[in-house]
Design an enzyme around this catalytic site. Sequence first.
Site, mmCIF file in Angstrom:
data_model
loop_
_atom_site.group_PDB
_atom_site.id
_atom_site.type_symbol
_atom_site.label_atom_id
_atom_site.label_comp_id
_atom_site.label_asym_id
_atom_site.label_seq_id
_atom_site.Cartn_x
_atom_site.Cartn_y
_atom_site.Cartn_z
ATOM 1 N N ARG A 163 1.006 -0.889 -0.351
ATOM 2 C CA ARG A 163 0.146 0.263 0.003
ATOM 3 C C ARG A 163 1.341 1.705 0.299
ATOM 4 N NH1 ARG A 163 -2.568 -3.577 -0.957
ATOM 5 N NH2 ARG A 163 -4.000 -4.872 -0.473
ATOM 6 N N SER A 235 -11.040 -0.156 3.041
ATOM 7 C CA SER A 235 -10.179 -0.530 4.331
ATOM 8 C C SER A 235 -9.134 0.327 4.408
ATOM 9 C CB SER A 235 -9.663 -2.577 4.308
ATOM 10 O OG SER A 235 -10.398 -3.146 3.530
ATOM 11 N N GLU A 331 -4.650 3.839 5.507
ATOM 12 C CA GLU A 331 -4.728 4.115 4.052
ATOM 13 C C GLU A 331 -4.992 4.854 3.964
ATOM 14 O OE1 GLU A 331 -5.974 0.694 1.995
ATOM 15 O OE2 GLU A 331 -5.079 -0.822 3.576
#
Length: 339
Positions: A163, A235, A331
Amino acid sequence: MDFIQQKDLSCFNTLGLKSWAKNYISLCNETDLKGVLGLLKSGAPYFILGGGSNVVLSEQIDQIVVHNQLKGINLVQESASEWLVEAAAGEIWHDFVVYCIQQGWYGLENLALIPGTVGAAPVQNIGAYGVELKDRLDSVLAYDPLTQTERVFNNGQCCFAYRDSLFKHEEGKGLIITAVRFRLPKQWTPVLSYPDLQQYESLQPGLTAQAILEAVCDIRRRKLPDPKVTGNAGSFFKNPVIPAQQYWPLKQQFPDLVAYEQPNDCYKLAAGWMIDQCGWKGRQLGNAGVHARQALVIINTGKACAADITAIAKAIANDVMNKFGVLLEPEPVFVGAGY
């Protein structure tokens, strides 16, 4: 070039947060790009907005918001073994994946239904169901507003990690990504390593990329809320990766701890499991909450602003730290206000 002052961004972020841009530019074509590059050459602070699926926007954004809506999909090159496909940064990611499958260009099917745009995909190095973007990406095309030059980054130069990428850090976060190129193999091999896909009852021997795409979409729809119905950014926390010396005492203390062994003697923990163990699934704090079926998803319960999202995210992270001694990192990118 569409330049607007005081632009409402509520419909341009999947969390559905109340947000206004002091100055907004719609980037739709090469002519617009030249105008944007000229405007930003002065060094004025700016932010590149894509599909708004991985951002937390403050109520007032003083930076110039450049909304990247460049369109176009092209087969750049074909060899005996692969296709080289280019998609403009403003293309909707899922629509691009579907288009590729329809053309017989396989390899992206595991990444179906991930919200956002093509240009945002390499920034986050999106991944799902056993595939990461870096596994398929050839190169990223971008413009640097400060030097007024076009730059091309090959896969290695993108510095991909979990990520993460070059485009999240100082050297790359100011670039305007215009297109992304993908190498898709003609000798297609399905990726079915993810447990949810292995257990998916309709996937039989002789399966197709289309069948995997449909399975992934079905699994995601059952697990995750539709942002058009319930505001969310997917998420919200990364799955933390910890060294073995930290993992084993945790495993002894919490025998049901969900983790996946990684290279270099590390373990990736399931952030959603830890959040659930802290009792957050289905809970609400102010105008934000945690989804009832997926503890990794923070939702807008109706009238949330960035402060509401920040408050619940910090509360969750604090509880996980207190219980497990593990740091959770968000994130999404926080724009206009820090986390």
